[in-house]
Design a protein around this motif. Structure first.
Motif, PDB file in Angstrom:
ATOM      1  N   GLU A  60       0.851  -1.187   0.000  1.00  0.00           N
ATOM      2  CA  GLU A  60       0.000   0.000   0.000  1.00  0.00           C
ATOM      3  C   GLU A  60       0.888   1.238   0.000  1.00  0.00           C
ATOM      4  OE1 GLU A  60      -2.258  -0.196   3.593  1.00  0.00           O
ATOM      5  OE2 GLU A  60      -3.769  -1.517   2.723  1.00  0.00           O
ATOM      6  N   ASN A  61       0.466   2.264  -0.690  1.00  0.00           N
ATOM      7  CA  ASN A  61       1.224   3.513  -0.679  1.00  0.00           C
ATOM      8  C   ASN A  61       0.795   4.358   0.517  1.00  0.00           C
ATOM      9  OD1 ASN A  61       2.715   3.152  -3.092  1.00  0.00           O
ATOM     10  ND2 ASN A  61       0.857   3.588  -4.254  1.00  0.00           N
ATOM     11  N   ILE A  62       1.745   4.724   1.330  1.00  0.00           N
ATOM     12  CA  ILE A  62       1.475   5.559   2.491  1.00  0.00           C
ATOM     13  C   ILE A  62       2.143   6.911   2.247  1.00  0.00           C
ATOM     14  CG2 ILE A  62       1.702   5.811   4.999  1.00  0.00           C
ATOM     15  CD1 ILE A  62       0.373   3.188   4.534  1.00  0.00           C
ATOM     16  N   SER A  63       1.409   7.961   2.518  1.00  0.00           N
ATOM     17  CA  SER A  63       2.047   9.255   2.357  1.00  0.00           C
ATOM     18  C   SER A  63       1.791  10.105   3.592  1.00  0.00           C
ATOM     19  CB  SER A  63       1.566   9.888   1.050  1.00  0.00           C
ATOM     20  OG  SER A  63       0.916  11.077   1.249  1.00  0.00           O
ATOM     21  N   ILE A  64       2.846  10.711   4.105  1.00  0.00           N
ATOM     22  CA  ILE A  64       2.735  11.537   5.297  1.00  0.00           C
ATOM     23  C   ILE A  64       2.681  12.993   4.873  1.00  0.00           C
ATOM     24  CG2 ILE A  64       3.862  12.267   7.433  1.00  0.00           C
ATOM     25  CD1 ILE A  64       4.901   9.430   7.723  1.00  0.00           C
ATOM     26  N   VAL A  65       1.563  13.602   5.177  1.00  0.00           N
ATOM     27  CA  VAL A  65       1.320  14.956   4.708  1.00  0.00           C
ATOM     28  C   VAL A  65       1.161  15.922   5.873  1.00  0.00           C
ATOM     29  CG1 VAL A  65      -0.391  16.351   3.496  1.00  0.00           C
ATOM     30  CG2 VAL A  65       0.347  14.180   2.518  1.00  0.00           C
ATOM     31  N   VAL A  66       1.801  17.063   5.754  1.00  0.00           N
ATOM     32  CA  VAL A  66       1.698  18.116   6.759  1.00  0.00           C
ATOM     33  C   VAL A  66       0.756  19.190   6.213  1.00  0.00           C
ATOM     34  CG1 VAL A  66       3.002  19.835   8.064  1.00  0.00           C
ATOM     35  CG2 VAL A  66       4.043  17.641   7.527  1.00  0.00           C
ATOM     36  N   PRO A  67      -0.294  19.510   6.952  1.00  0.00           N
ATOM     37  CA  PRO A  67      -1.273  20.482   6.448  1.00  0.00           C
ATOM     38  C   PRO A  67      -0.793  21.927   6.599  1.00  0.00           C
ATOM     39  CG  PRO A  67      -1.913  19.751   8.629  1.00  0.00           C
ATOM     40  CD  PRO A  67      -0.657  18.994   8.285  1.00  0.00           C
ATOM     41  N   PRO A  68      -1.374  22.840   5.803  1.00  0.00           N
ATOM     42  CA  PRO A  68      -1.080  24.265   6.012  1.00  0.00           C
ATOM     43  C   PRO A  68      -1.676  24.692   7.348  1.00  0.00           C
ATOM     44  CG  PRO A  68      -2.819  24.003   4.382  1.00  0.00           C
ATOM     45  CD  PRO A  68      -2.347  22.618   4.741  1.00  0.00           C
ATOM     46  N   ILE A  69      -1.029  25.605   8.068  1.00  0.00           N
ATOM     47  CA  ILE A  69      -1.549  25.994   9.382  1.00  0.00           C
ATOM     48  C   ILE A  69      -1.904  27.473   9.481  1.00  0.00           C
ATOM     49  CG2 ILE A  69      -0.575  24.113  10.730  1.00  0.00           C
ATOM     50  CD1 ILE A  69       1.813  25.879  11.359  1.00  0.00           C
ATOM     51  N   ASN A  70      -1.768  28.187   8.376  1.00  0.00           N
ATOM     52  CA  ASN A  70      -2.106  29.615   8.436  1.00  0.00           C
ATOM     53  C   ASN A  70      -3.596  29.860   8.214  1.00  0.00           C
ATOM     54  OD1 ASN A  70      -1.992  28.900   5.727  1.00  0.00           O
ATOM     55  ND2 ASN A  70      -1.420  30.953   5.076  1.00  0.00           N
ATOM     56  N   ILE A  71      -4.337  28.791   7.916  1.00  0.00           N
ATOM     57  CA  ILE A  71      -5.769  28.966   7.656  1.00  0.00           C
ATOM     58  C   ILE A  71      -6.640  28.401   8.778  1.00  0.00           C
ATOM     59  CG2 ILE A  71      -5.677  29.148   5.130  1.00  0.00           C
ATOM     60  CD1 ILE A  71      -6.120  26.082   5.053  1.00  0.00           C
ATOM     61  N   VAL A  72      -6.011  27.804   9.785  1.00  0.00           N
ATOM     62  CA  VAL A  72      -6.820  27.262  10.880  1.00  0.00           C
ATOM     63  C   VAL A  72      -7.220  28.378  11.848  1.00  0.00           C
ATOM     64  CG1 VAL A  72      -5.756  24.964  10.760  1.00  0.00           C
ATOM     65  CG2 VAL A  72      -4.865  26.633  12.363  1.00  0.00           C
ATOM     66  N   THR A  73      -8.350  28.192  12.497  1.00  0.00           N
ATOM     67  CA  THR A  73      -8.799  29.171  13.494  1.00  0.00           C
ATOM     68  C   THR A  73      -7.904  29.043  14.730  1.00  0.00           C
ATOM     69  OG1 THR A  73     -10.283  27.560  14.487  1.00  0.00           O
ATOM     70  CG2 THR A  73     -11.205  28.956  12.752  1.00  0.00           C
ATOM     71  N   LEU A  81      -2.289  22.262  19.638  1.00  0.00           N
ATOM     72  CA  LEU A  81      -1.024  22.487  20.329  1.00  0.00           C
ATOM     73  C   LEU A  81      -1.058  22.245  21.825  1.00  0.00           C
ATOM     74  CD1 LEU A  81       0.024  25.249  17.986  1.00  0.00           C
ATOM     75  CD2 LEU A  81       1.413  23.271  18.507  1.00  0.00           C
ATOM     76  N   THR A  82      -2.264  22.066  22.355  1.00  0.00           N
ATOM     77  CA  THR A  82      -2.322  21.738  23.774  1.00  0.00           C
ATOM     78  C   THR A  82      -2.737  20.278  23.941  1.00  0.00           C
ATOM     79  OG1 THR A  82      -4.510  22.745  23.788  1.00  0.00           O
ATOM     80  CG2 THR A  82      -2.731  24.044  24.700  1.00  0.00           C
ATOM     81  N   ALA A  83      -2.933  19.621  22.802  1.00  0.00           N
ATOM     82  CA  ALA A  83      -3.348  18.222  22.856  1.00  0.00           C
ATOM     83  C   ALA A  83      -2.150  17.318  23.120  1.00  0.00           C
ATOM     84  CB  ALA A  83      -3.995  17.831  21.533  1.00  0.00           C
ATOM     85  N   ASP A  84      -2.464  16.173  23.617  1.00  0.00           N
ATOM     86  CA  ASP A  84      -1.460  15.140  23.766  1.00  0.00           C
ATOM     87  C   ASP A  84      -1.381  14.466  22.391  1.00  0.00           C
ATOM     88  OD1 ASP A  84      -0.153  12.760  24.134  1.00  0.00           O
ATOM     89  OD2 ASP A  84      -0.996  12.410  26.110  1.00  0.00           O
ATOM     90  N   ASN A  85      -0.257  14.673  21.717  1.00  0.00           N
ATOM     91  CA  ASN A  85      -0.157  14.179  20.343  1.00  0.00           C
ATOM     92  C   ASN A  85       0.489  12.808  20.223  1.00  0.00           C
ATOM     93  OD1 ASN A  85      -1.438  16.280  18.958  1.00  0.00           O
ATOM     94  ND2 ASN A  85       0.383  17.562  19.103  1.00  0.00           N
ATOM     95  N   ARG A  86       0.492  12.084  21.299  1.00  0.00           N
ATOM     96  CA  ARG A  86       1.128  10.769  21.221  1.00  0.00           C
ATOM     97  C   ARG A  86       0.444   9.854  20.213  1.00  0.00           C
ATOM     98  NH1 ARG A  86       2.103   9.449  27.475  1.00  0.00           N
ATOM     99  NH2 ARG A  86       0.254  10.750  27.541  1.00  0.00           N
ATOM    100  N   ASP A  87      -0.827  10.183  19.920  1.00  0.00           N
ATOM    101  CA  ASP A  87      -1.526   9.370  18.932  1.00  0.00           C
ATOM    102  C   ASP A  87      -1.159   9.765  17.501  1.00  0.00           C
ATOM    103  OD1 ASP A  87      -2.762  11.804  19.392  1.00  0.00           O
ATOM    104  OD2 ASP A  87      -4.686  11.090  18.645  1.00  0.00           O
ATOM    105  N   SER A  88      -0.547  10.940  17.338  1.00  0.00           N
ATOM    106  CA  SER A  88      -0.123  11.355  15.993  1.00  0.00           C
ATOM    107  C   SER A  88       1.157  10.613  15.643  1.00  0.00           C
ATOM    108  CB  SER A  88       0.135  12.860  15.955  1.00  0.00           C
ATOM    109  OG  SER A  88       0.806  13.212  14.764  1.00  0.00           O
ATOM    110  N   LEU A  89       1.260  10.247  14.392  1.00  0.00           N
ATOM    111  CA  LEU A  89       2.464   9.554  13.946  1.00  0.00           C
ATOM    112  C   LEU A  89       3.645  10.506  13.894  1.00  0.00           C
ATOM    113  CD1 LEU A  89       1.080   7.402  11.001  1.00  0.00           C
ATOM    114  CD2 LEU A  89       1.950   6.575  13.186  1.00  0.00           C
ATOM    115  N   ILE A  90       3.351  11.764  13.737  1.00  0.00           N
ATOM    116  CA  ILE A  90       4.395  12.721  13.410  1.00  0.00           C
ATOM    117  C   ILE A  90       4.511  13.879  14.374  1.00  0.00           C
ATOM    118  CG2 ILE A  90       5.291  14.243  11.584  1.00  0.00           C
ATOM    119  CD1 ILE A  90       5.093  11.350  10.692  1.00  0.00           C
ATOM    120  N   MET A  91       3.438  14.600  14.529  1.00  0.00           N
ATOM    121  CA  MET A  91       3.473  15.850  15.287  1.00  0.00           C
ATOM    122  C   MET A  91       3.749  15.614  16.768  1.00  0.00           C
ATOM    123  SD  MET A  91       1.860  19.268  15.001  1.00  0.00           S
ATOM    124  CE  MET A  91       1.487  20.357  16.360  1.00  0.00           C
TER     125      MET A  91
END
Ligand code: HEC
Length: 114
Positions: A60-73, A81-91
Motif C-alpha cells: 500500500e502507498n502511504i504518504s505523510i502529509v503536513v497540512p497548512p496551518i495559516n488557515i486554521v482558526t 497544540l495543547t493536545a497530547d499528540n502521542r496518537d499522531s504519527l508525526i506531530m
C-alpha cells in the motif's frame, strides 16, 4: 508576564510580537514547527513509502502529509497544540503557554503577508 517585550508603540509592537513568534516557531522547546510546516502556508509531503498490508499481502502507498496551518482558526490551533499528540504519527506534543501560542499564531498569520 511577557508584556515587557511589547512596547507601547504600534510599530514596535508589531515587530516585537512578530519576531517573538518567529523565534518560538523555530524553537518552541522541541522540534521547530518550521522543520515540518516550513512557512505554514501549504501542504507538504514529508514522506512517501510502501507498507505491506498483511491482510491481502499487497503493498500500500502511504504518504505523510503536513497540512497548512495559516488557515486554521485560533481555536483549532490551540486545541492541536495543547493536545497530547502521542496518537499522531508525526506531530510532537508541546508545552507552550497561552502567550506563546498567541505569538506563534500571530506570526503564522502574518508571515505570508510580509
Ligand atoms: C515532526 C513534524 C511536525 C512538527 C515539528 C510540527 N508539526 Fe504540526 N503537524 C504535523 C502533522 C503531520 C500534522 C497533521 C496532523 C497530525 O498528524 O497530527 C500537523 C498538524 C498541525 C496542526 C493542525 C492543522 C489542521 O488543519 O488540523 C497545527 C495547528 C500545527 N500542526 C501546528 C504546529 C506548530 C505551531 C508547531 C510547532 C510548535 C508544529 N505544528 C510542529 C507535523 C509537525
Amino acid at each position: 508576564m511577557l508584556s515587557f517585550l511589547f512596547s507601547e508603540e504600534e510599530d514596535n509592537l508589531f515587530i516585537t510580537k512578530f519576531e517573538y513568534g518567529a523565534m518560538l516557531y523555530k524553537n518552541p522547546r522541541g522540534i521547530g514547527c518550521n522543520k515540518c510546516h516550513e512557512s505554514g502556508n501549504k501542504t507538504i509531503q514529508l514522506a512517501k513509502y510502501q507498507k505491506l498490508n498483511k491482510k491481502n499481502n499487497k503493498l500500500e502507498n502511504i504518504s505523510i502529509v503536513v497540512p497548512p496551518i495559516n488557515i486554521v482558526t485560533f481555536k483549532k490551533f490551540k486545541k492541536k497544540l495543547t493536545a497530547d499528540n502521542r496518537d499522531s504519527l508525526i506531530m510532537p506534543t508541546y508545552f507552550l503557554t497561552q502567550d506563546e501560542l498567541k505569538s506563534i499564531y500571530f506570526y503564522i498569520k502574518n508571515i505570508n503577508t510580509k
